[in-house]
Structures are given as C-alpha cells and as structure tokens.
Design a protein around this motif. Structure first.
Motif, mmCIF file in Angstrom:
data_model
loop_
_atom_site.group_PDB
_atom_site.id
_atom_site.type_symbol
_atom_site.label_atom_id
_atom_site.label_comp_id
_atom_site.label_asym_id
_atom_site.label_seq_id
_atom_site.Cartn_x
_atom_site.Cartn_y
_atom_site.Cartn_z
ATOM 1 N N MET A 13 1.046 -51.784 5.779
ATOM 2 C CA MET A 13 1.319 -50.944 6.347
ATOM 3 C C MET A 13 1.282 -50.163 7.513
ATOM 4 N N ASN A 33 -9.765 -44.806 5.532
ATOM 5 C CA ASN A 33 -9.231 -45.578 3.872
ATOM 6 C C ASN A 33 -10.919 -45.770 3.121
ATOM 7 N N ARG A 34 -9.719 -45.483 2.225
ATOM 8 C CA ARG A 34 -10.488 -44.818 0.635
ATOM 9 C C ARG A 34 -12.066 -45.821 1.067
ATOM 10 N N SER A 35 -11.306 -47.015 0.485
ATOM 11 C CA SER A 35 -12.245 -48.458 0.328
ATOM 12 C C SER A 35 -12.980 -48.577 2.004
ATOM 13 N N LYS A 38 -12.487 -51.785 4.517
ATOM 14 C CA LYS A 38 -11.049 -52.382 4.621
ATOM 15 C C LYS A 38 -10.969 -51.721 6.042
ATOM 16 N N VAL A 74 -0.401 -45.048 1.809
ATOM 17 C CA VAL A 74 -0.762 -45.277 0.493
ATOM 18 C C VAL A 74 -0.425 -45.515 -0.072
ATOM 19 N N LYS A 75 -0.771 -46.303 -1.147
ATOM 20 C CA LYS A 75 0.340 -46.417 -2.722
ATOM 21 C C LYS A 75 1.494 -45.468 -2.987
ATOM 22 N N GLY A 101 4.887 -43.328 3.069
ATOM 23 C CA GLY A 101 4.775 -43.867 2.004
ATOM 24 C C GLY A 101 6.430 -43.616 1.433
ATOM 25 N N ASN A 102 6.660 -44.446 -0.010
ATOM 26 C CA ASN A 102 8.189 -44.588 -0.616
ATOM 27 C C ASN A 102 7.767 -43.534 -1.013
HETATM 28 P P1 NDP Z 1 0.026 -50.283 -1.444
HETATM 29 O O1 NDP Z 1 1.367 -49.670 -1.296
HETATM 30 O O2 NDP Z 1 -0.472 -51.732 -1.816
HETATM 31 O O3 NDP Z 1 -1.143 -49.381 -1.218
HETATM 32 C C1 NDP Z 1 -2.811 -49.656 -0.696
HETATM 33 C C2 NDP Z 1 -3.208 -48.380 -0.112
HETATM 34 O O4 NDP Z 1 -3.297 -47.251 -0.905
HETATM 35 C C3 NDP Z 1 -4.962 -48.555 0.082
HETATM 36 O O5 NDP Z 1 -4.962 -48.473 1.817
HETATM 37 C C4 NDP Z 1 -5.059 -48.130 -1.132
HETATM 38 O O6 NDP Z 1 -6.701 -47.394 -0.835
HETATM 39 C C5 NDP Z 1 -4.462 -46.902 -1.296
HETATM 40 N N1 NDP Z 1 -4.720 -46.165 -2.258
HETATM 41 C C6 NDP Z 1 -4.596 -46.446 -3.058
HETATM 42 N N2 NDP Z 1 -4.860 -45.669 -4.109
HETATM 43 C C7 NDP Z 1 -5.439 -44.717 -3.233
HETATM 44 C C8 NDP Z 1 -6.340 -42.725 -3.918
HETATM 45 N N3 NDP Z 1 -5.960 -43.346 -5.033
HETATM 46 N N4 NDP Z 1 -7.036 -42.551 -3.080
HETATM 47 C C9 NDP Z 1 -6.934 -42.907 -1.681
HETATM 48 N N5 NDP Z 1 -6.527 -44.065 -1.727
HETATM 49 C C10 NDP Z 1 -5.208 -44.598 -2.375
HETATM 50 O O7 NDP Z 1 0.176 -50.338 0.396
HETATM 51 P P2 NDP Z 1 0.744 -50.765 1.865
HETATM 52 O O8 NDP Z 1 0.890 -50.991 2.612
HETATM 53 O O9 NDP Z 1 2.166 -51.776 1.131
HETATM 54 O O10 NDP Z 1 2.194 -49.637 1.328
HETATM 55 C C11 NDP Z 1 2.229 -49.085 1.504
HETATM 56 C C12 NDP Z 1 2.952 -46.625 1.271
HETATM 57 O O11 NDP Z 1 3.948 -48.000 2.344
HETATM 58 C C13 NDP Z 1 3.704 -47.396 -0.150
HETATM 59 O O12 NDP Z 1 3.626 -46.321 -0.679
HETATM 60 C C14 NDP Z 1 5.192 -48.362 0.427
HETATM 61 O O13 NDP Z 1 5.929 -48.124 -0.818
HETATM 62 C C15 NDP Z 1 5.181 -48.086 1.966
HETATM 63 N N6 NDP Z 1 5.814 -48.622 2.316
HETATM 64 C C16 NDP Z 1 5.888 -50.318 2.035
HETATM 65 C C17 NDP Z 1 7.000 -51.480 3.127
HETATM 66 C C18 NDP Z 1 6.091 -52.488 3.069
HETATM 67 O O14 NDP Z 1 7.106 -53.041 2.893
HETATM 68 N N7 NDP Z 1 5.169 -52.957 1.963
HETATM 69 C C19 NDP Z 1 7.776 -50.813 3.236
HETATM 70 C C20 NDP Z 1 8.073 -49.602 3.933
HETATM 71 C C21 NDP Z 1 6.855 -48.470 3.141
HETATM 72 P P3 NDP Z 1 -7.730 -48.879 -1.119
HETATM 73 O O15 NDP Z 1 -7.691 -49.798 0.194
HETATM 74 O O16 NDP Z 1 -8.837 -48.059 -1.627
HETATM 75 O O17 NDP Z 1 -7.395 -49.550 -2.714
#
Ligand code: NDP
Length: 484
Positions: A13, A33-35, A38, A74-75, A101-102
C-alpha cells in the motif's frame, strides 16, 4: 527540506501510494521504511520517481518542508502507535501526521487526542481500493482538523480516483470520522458481496446454468441499474477456468470465506449504537458459517425439503423470469444494505459529534473503491434533496425501485426457503423492509414480557407516562417511575 509529502511504510500500500504521489506535478515524496532493504528496493524499482529516501526518522523529518506532512502506511494496531511515537519526537507543532492504515476509529480518536496535545495535527484516513487503487487513485476518507485539511486536501485531491470529474476525497469530519466511514464502507462491501453470491447460488441451483453462463448474466446486469465494480468482477471470476482441472475455477476454490475484521467492526459498532445493520451482519455471519468445516461436516445429513420429484431445473422463459426476479431481489436487498450502512454513519456522527455530509460520502465512493457503482449517484441525489432524511430507502427514487422489486423479492425469498437454499442476506433484508413498514410490531409483546419478569415498565399508545402491571399481585396497572 525538499519533499512536500512523506510516506512511512513501503509495503504494497505504502509503496504504491508513494508512487502515486510522486507521479503528480509538483510533488517530491520523502520515503521511509523500518527495514532499509524495502526502501532500497523501491528506489531501485522506480528510479524515475521523485523520491527522497531516508534511513532514520530524523533524516526523514529533515527531508520534509514545513508544515511537514507524512502518511503512515504500516500494519494497523501496535506498529501504527510505534511509528506515531517516533514521528512525534521529530515533528513540530503545526506538522501533520496522517494514518492511512485500517485503524479502528476508536483508536484514531485516542491517537488524535494524544497527538493534538503536542500541537501536531493527526489525521485518521481511510483508504480504499487495495494496491491498484493506491497506485492509480483510491477513494480517500480523511478525518482530522480543518487546519490539517487545508494543507492535505489539495494533495489528496491530486491522487484520488476521479468519478464524473470529481476527486473521490472529502473532509469527512473530525478525529475518527474518516476511519469510521471507511469501516462502514467495508461493511457495505461485505453485504454487497454476499448478496451477489446468493444471487449466483440461486440462479445456479434453480436453472442448472454453468458458471460461464451465469457470467453472461452478470455481464448483462452490469449494463443496467446494478452496474458496479463488484458485479463486473463477479462475471470475470465466474468465467475463469482452472488450468489444472479444466473445471470452472469457482468449483475448485474452497468454499470458506475469509475476513480481515472490518465487517465485524461494523457490526459490533452498530450493536453499540443500536443500529440494525442486519444485511451487513448476515453477510459477516455467512462468512463465519462457511468457515466452520467441523460443523458443516456433521450437518450434511440434517433433513431438508422433500424433493421427491428429483431436481427439476427451470428452463427457457421460466429460467429468464426467475433470473429477472433474482436481479430485482438483489437490487432491493442492496438498497436495504446501503440504507442500513448510511444509517450507521448517521448514528455514528450523532454519537461522536461529527458533521458528516452523507451525500458527499456516497460521491467519494463512486470511484477508486470496491463498492464503486452508478447507484451511489442515486444516494447522493437523495441526500441532496433531503439532507436530514431519516431512512435512505424512503427517498422517492428508492421507494419506486422497491415498489417494482418487492413482489419478485418475496417470490425469491419464498422459493429459496422452500427449496432449502440459504439466502440469509436476501431474506433478512426483506424482513428489515417489512419491519420498517409495519404499522404495529410485536415489540409491544416484548415490552409486556419485560414488564412481567423484570418490572421494566412500558408506555401506552393512548396516554403519557410509564406503567407497570402488578403481574404477581392482582394484575392492576400502576403508574411507574420512568426508569426504563
Ligand atoms: P502491511 O499491513 O503488511 O504492513 C507492512 C508494513 O508495516 C511494512 O512497511 C512494515 O515494515 C511496517 N511495520 C510493521 N511493524 C512495524 C513497526 N513496528 N514499526 C515500523 N513499521 C512497521 O502492509 P500493507 O501495505 O498491506 O498495508 C498497510 C496499511 O494499509 C495497513 O494498515 C492495512 O490495513 C492498510 N490497507 C491495506 C489495504 C490492502 O489492500 N492491502 C487496503 C487499504 C488499507 P517492515 O518492512 O520493516 O516490516
């Protein structure tokens, strides 16, 4: 700083949203991004994009011009809190933190309150449309302060989907309003999908048509008043053949529906608000029922209707008539589901003191998001004509549509019941419709029962006041304290 907007979180996203932002004239996008891998990956994949990458929160903040504006992708849950804490440390009063995010809207209310104390603006922003929407133009539902909207609005308008010339974004309301509306959007999406699935199932089981033939039916429906993204993709899914087996793909997909929780949130919130979103609830529960194989396995031999003649499929004109009745039943049930969803938004706005323009909400769902449809124009027209409309389905357009549909709708629900075909969303929508219409409801009896066992009292139709019958005494009626 050089960048006018930033994105934190570069999974599907976030990276797509960052690319969308960078593709618009005048934008330079700070990314973090944290990592770090990416971030490197995104840079390597998109050398053309106008990105400024950072590998620490400090550098990220320094790369942004003021007021700093950053979208977190992010998540949802704890990770979002963690990122907000980091940004608050490096941002200044007047800056803007956006959570795309959601998030659950109550979390957004809590976060907005906490962040506001620092003088930084916090915007909870619903984003719909999945990764494709994030890249090409999503439907965007931001909450937050007017001050934040002044800076953020033009940027969001430049990346949102366009429907009939208008960007699919509006300032929904303060704090949690945007995420609340996004939540209900998803709930309506559940209902819409369930209704389509029931329509498919009824047609298949009553006419014996193949999935590919039913795909043609949906493609046809998509040229009429049901025109929508979900109807369109339903035709695509039904037409798909499995490469391994040569069977229709829908016949080899395990029939257990998953969910990520936003439907359940919509229903839980509706229960708290006392709003009957029965269509959304049935759709959510239908997914739950499907996902209990251990219960379904032991239930296969439960008695069903006697079809001693064997299964007889409708053919020719009979099949065509049946399909048209299903179409009308689907349309009527869909009106109910949307009406219930808007009822929940109206009730949420009253509860949380949000000034939500319901017509504007229906308009921003016309593009970018999963429930995008022609139909949403009718909702916008209804609220334009009467902003205070207490029940959406009583708007003249819908009254006419329901009038046309109600007899076929009743037929389909009766036939489904007689044939033992589950149609929970069709039938609960009809029950809701008849419940609203009823001059008298058996709720009167329930009040009598409540008064009998718990002295909960009742009101009367013919005089003011609150009453209690002395059920365990001589059964005379006394005037009671109004305690409810
Ligand atoms: P994810 O929900 O899979 O989240 C992954 C991301 O979160 C990565 O960038 C990860 O970083 C980061 N992250 C996780 N934990 C941490 C932390 N403790 N500190 C910093 N960064 C962290 O990604 P999506 O792209 O699928 O979704 C992003 C958001 O958008 C979510 O809230 C989701 O619910 C929302 N959303 C998603 C949709 C979809 O179709 N997928 C539609 C609409 C909204 P790292 O790379 O370091 O792990």
């Amino acid at each position: 700083g050089r960048a006018n907007i930033g994105v934190v979180g570069l999974a599907v996203m976030g990276s797509n949203l960052a690319r969308n932002l960078a593709s618009r004239e005048g934008n330079t996008v700070a990314i973090f991004n944290r990592s770090h891998d990416k971030t490197e990956h995104v840079l390597a994949q998109h050398p053309e994009a106008n990105f400024v990458a950072s590998f620490s929160y400090e550098d990220f903040a320094a790369s942004l011009s003021k007021p700093r504006t950053a979208i977190i992708m992010v998540k949802a849950g704890r990770p979002t809190d963690f990122v907000i804490d980091e940004l608050v440390k490096v941002f200044e009063p007047g800056d803007i933190i956006v959570d795309g995010g959601n998030a659950l809207f109550t979390d957004t209310i809590r976060r907005e309150k906490a962040v506001r104390e620092t003088g930084i603006n916090f915007v909870g922003m619903g984003v719909s449309g999945g990764e494709e929407g994030a890249l090409r133009g999503p439907s965007i539902m931001p909450g937050g302060s007017d001050e934040a909207w002044a800076t953020l609005g033009p940027i969001l308008k430049s990346i949102a989907a366009i429907a009939e010339g208008e960007p699919c974004v509006t300032h929904v309301g303060h704090d949690g309003a945007g995420h609340f509306v996004k939540m209900v959007h998803n709930g309506i999406e559940y209902a819409d999908m369930q209704l389509i699935a029931e329509a498919y199932d009824l047609i298949r089981r009553a006419t014996g048509k193949t999935p590919a033939e039913i795909a043609d039916v949906f493609a046809e429906w998509n040229r009429g008043e049901l025109e929508s993204y979900l109807i369109e993709i339903t035709a695509e899914v039904l037409r798909q053949t499995d490469a391994d087996t040569g069977k229709p793909l829908v016949d080899v997909i395990l029939d257990q529906a998953g969910a990520k929780g936003t439907g359940a949130w919509t229903v839980q919130t509706a229960l708290d608000l006392g709003v009957p979103v029965s269509g959304i609830a049935e759709a959510t529960f239908a997914r739950s029922l499907s996902s209990h194989p251990e219960q379904r396995e032991v239930s296969g031999d439960l008695p069903g209707p006697d079809i001693s003649e064997g299964v007889v499929f409708l053919e020719g004109e009979d099949a065509d008539t049946f399909i048209e009745q299903v179409r009308l039943a689907l349309y009527a049930s869909k009106i109910v589901a949307y009406s219930q969803g808007f009822d929940e938004i109206r009730a949420g706005a009253a509860q949380y003191d949000w000034n939500i323009d319901l017509g504007a909400v229906s308009k921003i769902w016309r593009g970018g998001c999963i429930i995008r449809a022609q139909f949403l124009n009718r909702i916008a027209e209804a609220y334009d004509a009467e902003p205070g409309l207490p029940v959406l389905l009583t708007a003249p357009y819908f009254v006419e549509a329901l009038g046309r549909a109600q007899t076929p709708w009743r037929n389909i629900v009766s036939l489904a019941a007689a044939a033992g075909i589950p149609a929970p969303a069709f039938s609960s929508s009809l029950a809701y419709y008849d419940g609203l219409r009823a001059e008298r409801l058996p709720a009167a009896l329930i009040q009598g029962q409540r008064d009998f066992f718990g002295a909960h009292t009742y009101r009367r139709i013919d005089k003011e006041g609150t009453f209690h019958t002395l059920w365990s005494g001589d059964r005379t009626e006394i005037e009671a304290e109004d305690t409810h």
